[in-house]
Write a protein that holds these residues in place. Structure first.
Motif, PDB file in Angstrom:
ATOM      1  N   VAL A  36      11.086 118.926  47.582  1.00  0.00           N
ATOM      2  CA  VAL A  36      11.343 118.338  48.903  1.00  0.00           C
ATOM      3  C   VAL A  36      10.019 118.140  49.644  1.00  0.00           C
ATOM      4  O   VAL A  36       9.768 117.082  50.243  1.00  0.00           O
ATOM      5  CB  VAL A  36      12.316 119.212  49.725  1.00  0.00           C
ATOM      6  N   ILE A  37       9.163 119.127  49.585  1.00  0.00           N
ATOM      7  CA  ILE A  37       7.845 119.038  50.227  1.00  0.00           C
ATOM      8  C   ILE A  37       7.024 117.918  49.583  1.00  0.00           C
ATOM      9  O   ILE A  37       6.394 117.119  50.277  1.00  0.00           O
ATOM     10  CB  ILE A  37       7.110 120.396  50.130  1.00  0.00           C
ATOM     11  N   ASP A  38       7.083 117.831  48.254  1.00  0.00           N
ATOM     12  CA  ASP A  38       6.335 116.790  47.537  1.00  0.00           C
ATOM     13  C   ASP A  38       6.846 115.395  47.886  1.00  0.00           C
ATOM     14  O   ASP A  38       6.045 114.472  48.073  1.00  0.00           O
ATOM     15  CB  ASP A  38       6.412 117.006  46.024  1.00  0.00           C
ATOM     16  N   ARG A  39       8.163 115.223  47.985  1.00  0.00           N
ATOM     17  CA  ARG A  39       8.720 113.908  48.346  1.00  0.00           C
ATOM     18  C   ARG A  39       8.300 113.507  49.757  1.00  0.00           C
ATOM     19  O   ARG A  39       7.989 112.345  50.018  1.00  0.00           O
ATOM     20  CB  ARG A  39      10.247 113.919  48.233  1.00  0.00           C
ATOM     21  N   HIS A  40       8.265 114.470  50.669  1.00  0.00           N
ATOM     22  CA  HIS A  40       7.837 114.173  52.035  1.00  0.00           C
ATOM     23  C   HIS A  40       6.373 113.753  52.049  1.00  0.00           C
ATOM     24  O   HIS A  40       6.008 112.757  52.695  1.00  0.00           O
ATOM     25  CB  HIS A  40       8.058 115.379  52.949  1.00  0.00           C
ATOM     26  N   ARG A  41       5.531 114.483  51.336  1.00  0.00           N
ATOM     27  CA  ARG A  41       4.105 114.125  51.272  1.00  0.00           C
ATOM     28  C   ARG A  41       3.921 112.722  50.701  1.00  0.00           C
ATOM     29  O   ARG A  41       3.095 111.956  51.170  1.00  0.00           O
ATOM     30  CB  ARG A  41       3.351 115.135  50.412  1.00  0.00           C
ATOM     31  N   GLN A  42       4.700 112.405  49.672  1.00  0.00           N
ATOM     32  CA  GLN A  42       4.627 111.080  49.059  1.00  0.00           C
ATOM     33  C   GLN A  42       5.016 110.001  50.074  1.00  0.00           C
ATOM     34  O   GLN A  42       4.355 108.972  50.177  1.00  0.00           O
ATOM     35  CB  GLN A  42       5.532 111.013  47.831  1.00  0.00           C
ATOM     36  N   ALA A  43       6.069 110.245  50.837  1.00  0.00           N
ATOM     37  CA  ALA A  43       6.513 109.265  51.836  1.00  0.00           C
ATOM     38  C   ALA A  43       5.465 109.079  52.931  1.00  0.00           C
ATOM     39  O   ALA A  43       5.235 107.959  53.390  1.00  0.00           O
ATOM     40  CB  ALA A  43       7.847 109.697  52.447  1.00  0.00           C
ATOM     41  N   VAL A  44       4.821 110.163  53.337  1.00  0.00           N
ATOM     42  CA  VAL A  44       3.782 110.084  54.368  1.00  0.00           C
ATOM     43  C   VAL A  44       2.644 109.186  53.910  1.00  0.00           C
ATOM     44  O   VAL A  44       2.106 108.388  54.681  1.00  0.00           O
ATOM     45  CB  VAL A  44       3.265 111.497  54.726  1.00  0.00           C
ATOM     46  N   VAL A  45       2.294 109.268  52.626  1.00  0.00           N
ATOM     47  CA  VAL A  45       1.191 108.484  52.087  1.00  0.00           C
ATOM     48  C   VAL A  45       1.625 107.050  51.762  1.00  0.00           C
ATOM     49  O   VAL A  45       0.950 106.088  52.117  1.00  0.00           O
ATOM     50  CB  VAL A  45       0.622 109.158  50.814  1.00  0.00           C
ATOM     51  N   GLU A  46       2.764 106.900  51.082  1.00  0.00           N
ATOM     52  CA  GLU A  46       3.157 105.593  50.555  1.00  0.00           C
ATOM     53  C   GLU A  46       3.769 104.648  51.580  1.00  0.00           C
ATOM     54  O   GLU A  46       3.462 103.454  51.568  1.00  0.00           O
ATOM     55  CB  GLU A  46       4.137 105.754  49.389  1.00  0.00           C
ATOM     56  N   PHE A  47       4.650 105.131  52.433  1.00  0.00           N
ATOM     57  CA  PHE A  47       5.385 104.210  53.291  1.00  0.00           C
ATOM     58  C   PHE A  47       4.487 103.354  54.176  1.00  0.00           C
ATOM     59  O   PHE A  47       4.600 102.130  54.182  1.00  0.00           O
ATOM     60  CB  PHE A  47       6.442 104.928  54.139  1.00  0.00           C
ATOM     61  N   PRO A  48       3.586 103.955  54.949  1.00  0.00           N
ATOM     62  CA  PRO A  48       2.825 103.118  55.874  1.00  0.00           C
ATOM     63  C   PRO A  48       1.842 102.160  55.204  1.00  0.00           C
ATOM     64  O   PRO A  48       1.476 101.140  55.772  1.00  0.00           O
ATOM     65  CB  PRO A  48       2.077 104.109  56.760  1.00  0.00           C
ATOM     66  N   SER A  49       1.407 102.471  53.998  1.00  0.00           N
ATOM     67  CA  SER A  49       0.383 101.638  53.369  1.00  0.00           C
ATOM     68  C   SER A  49       0.940 100.673  52.334  1.00  0.00           C
ATOM     69  O   SER A  49       0.243  99.782  51.875  1.00  0.00           O
ATOM     70  CB  SER A  49      -0.668 102.538  52.707  1.00  0.00           C
ATOM     71  N   SER A  50       2.190 100.828  51.983  1.00  0.00           N
ATOM     72  CA  SER A  50       2.781 100.026  50.929  1.00  0.00           C
ATOM     73  C   SER A  50       3.362  98.725  51.471  1.00  0.00           C
ATOM     74  O   SER A  50       3.936  98.690  52.544  1.00  0.00           O
ATOM     75  CB  SER A  50       3.896 100.846  50.263  1.00  0.00           C
ATOM     76  N   GLY A  51       3.245  97.672  50.699  1.00  0.00           N
ATOM     77  CA  GLY A  51       3.858  96.398  51.058  1.00  0.00           C
ATOM     78  C   GLY A  51       5.272  96.265  50.535  1.00  0.00           C
ATOM     79  O   GLY A  51       5.903  95.232  50.696  1.00  0.00           O
ATOM     80  N   ILE A  52       5.777  97.343  49.911  1.00  0.00           N
ATOM     81  CA  ILE A  52       7.143  97.329  49.380  1.00  0.00           C
ATOM     82  C   ILE A  52       8.116  97.254  50.550  1.00  0.00           C
ATOM     83  O   ILE A  52       7.957  97.954  51.550  1.00  0.00           O
ATOM     84  CB  ILE A  52       7.418  98.598  48.541  1.00  0.00           C
ATOM     85  N   PRO A  53       9.152  96.406  50.456  1.00  0.00           N
ATOM     86  CA  PRO A  53      10.095  96.264  51.573  1.00  0.00           C
ATOM     87  C   PRO A  53      10.783  97.592  51.920  1.00  0.00           C
ATOM     88  O   PRO A  53      11.210  98.316  51.032  1.00  0.00           O
ATOM     89  CB  PRO A  53      11.127  95.263  51.048  1.00  0.00           C
ATOM     90  N   PRO A  54      10.867  97.890  53.203  1.00  0.00           N
ATOM     91  CA  PRO A  54      11.573  99.108  53.610  1.00  0.00           C
ATOM     92  C   PRO A  54      13.085  98.959  53.426  1.00  0.00           C
ATOM     93  O   PRO A  54      13.603  97.845  53.367  1.00  0.00           O
ATOM     94  CB  PRO A  54      11.209  99.256  55.084  1.00  0.00           C
ATOM     95  N   ILE A  55      13.770 100.081  53.346  1.00  0.00           N
ATOM     96  CA  ILE A  55      15.234 100.077  53.235  1.00  0.00           C
ATOM     97  C   ILE A  55      15.838  99.394  54.458  1.00  0.00           C
ATOM     98  O   ILE A  55      16.701  98.536  54.340  1.00  0.00           O
ATOM     99  CB  ILE A  55      15.788 101.519  53.110  1.00  0.00           C
ATOM    100  N   GLN A  56      15.388  99.765  55.652  1.00  0.00           N
ATOM    101  CA  GLN A  56      15.895  99.172  56.895  1.00  0.00           C
ATOM    102  C   GLN A  56      14.933  98.065  57.319  1.00  0.00           C
ATOM    103  O   GLN A  56      13.732  98.295  57.482  1.00  0.00           O
ATOM    104  CB  GLN A  56      16.005 100.222  57.994  1.00  0.00           C
ATOM    105  N   THR A  57      15.438  96.862  57.499  1.00  0.00           N
ATOM    106  CA  THR A  57      14.602  95.693  57.780  1.00  0.00           C
ATOM    107  C   THR A  57      13.684  95.907  58.981  1.00  0.00           C
ATOM    108  O   THR A  57      12.508  95.549  58.940  1.00  0.00           O
ATOM    109  CB  THR A  57      15.483  94.448  57.983  1.00  0.00           C
ATOM    110  N   ALA A  58      14.182  96.510  60.039  1.00  0.00           N
ATOM    111  CA  ALA A  58      13.362  96.731  61.242  1.00  0.00           C
ATOM    112  C   ALA A  58      12.135  97.579  60.959  1.00  0.00           C
ATOM    113  O   ALA A  58      11.129  97.487  61.669  1.00  0.00           O
ATOM    114  CB  ALA A  58      14.203  97.380  62.338  1.00  0.00           C
ATOM    115  N   HIS A  59      12.181  98.378  59.910  1.00  0.00           N
ATOM    116  CA  HIS A  59      11.052  99.262  59.602  1.00  0.00           C
ATOM    117  C   HIS A  59       9.824  98.517  59.077  1.00  0.00           C
ATOM    118  O   HIS A  59       8.758  99.117  58.928  1.00  0.00           O
ATOM    119  CB  HIS A  59      11.474 100.366  58.639  1.00  0.00           C
ATOM    120  N   TRP A  60       9.956  97.203  58.846  1.00  0.00           N
ATOM    121  CA  TRP A  60       8.744  96.417  58.571  1.00  0.00           C
ATOM    122  C   TRP A  60       7.771  96.580  59.740  1.00  0.00           C
ATOM    123  O   TRP A  60       6.555  96.528  59.556  1.00  0.00           O
ATOM    124  CB  TRP A  60       9.081  94.940  58.401  1.00  0.00           C
TER     125      TRP A  60
END
Length: 163
Positions: A36-60
Motif C-alpha cells: 500500500v505504501i509502495d503504491r502510494h509512492r508510485q502514484a505520487v511520482v507517476e500521476f503528476p508527471s505522466s501524460g497517461i489519461p487520468p481515470i477522471q477526465t477533470a483530473h487532466w
C-alpha cells in the motif's frame, strides 16, 4: 470559462495501469502494508508527471500545463480540434464502425453540446495492433466536476483571460 484539449497515444497495456492514472490520495499510515505504501509512492511520482489519461477526465487539470494540446474560449473551436484528432486517427481505428465518418461527426456535435454547458469530453479508441488513442477536452475555470481545481495555465477564473 475556457477549454483545454489533451491527447494521448500509447500502448493499451500502459493505459491499463490504473495506478498511474489515479491522483495520489492521503498518505497511508506508517503501519500500512508495504504494498500500500509502495503504491502510494508510485502514484505520487507517476500521476503528476505522466501524460497517461487520468481515470477522471477533470483530473487532466492536475497535470502539468505541458500536457495541454490546445486551449479555446469557444466550445465550437474546441470541437473542431477534437474533430481533427478523431479524423487523423480514424483510419487506424480497430473497429470499422468507429471509422464511420457520420459517427465521428455525431461525436463531435455531441461534444460541443456538452462543452457549451461546461461538461467535459473524453473519448478513446483502440487502434490496430496494441495501441490506444485517448482525446479529451476539459472545461476549466471552473470545471463542473472539480470546481476547486485551478487552471494549469493560470487563467483568471470568470475573466477568461490569462493572469
Amino acid at each position: 470559462m475556457h477549454h483545454h484539449g489533451y491527447a494521448w497515444l500509447g500502448e493499451k497495456s500502459t493505459f491499463d495501469r490504473e495506478g498511474a492514472r489515479r491522483p495520489p490520495g492521503p498518505a497511508p499510515a506508517a503501519s500500512s502494508p508495504q504494498d500500500v505504501i509502495d503504491r502510494h509512492r508510485q502514484a505520487v511520482v507517476e500521476f503528476p508527471s505522466s501524460g497517461i489519461p487520468p481515470i477522471q477526465t477533470a483530473h487532466w487539470l492536475r497535470k502539468p500545463a505541458s500536457t495541454i494540446r490546445g486551449t479555446w474560449e469557444e466550445p465550437k473551436e474546441a470541437g473542431e480540434w477534437l474533430g481533427r484528432q478523431l479524423a487523423e486517427s480514424a483510419p487506424r481505428y480497430a473497429s470499422e464502425s468507429d471509422r464511420d465518418a457520420s459517427r465521428l461527426v455525431a461525436l463531435v456535435r455531441a461534444a460541443v453540446g456538452r462543452l457549451v454547458w461546461g461538461g467535459d469530453v473524453s473519448l478513446g479508441h483502440y487502434l490496430t495492433g496494441t495501441l490506444f488513442h485517448s482525446v479529451a477536452v476539459v472545461t476549466c475555470s471552473p470545471n463542473r466536476a472539480e470546481p476547486g481545481l485551478p487552471c494549469p495555465e493560470g487563467w483568471a477564473g470568470a475573466a477568461g483571460g490569462p493572469l
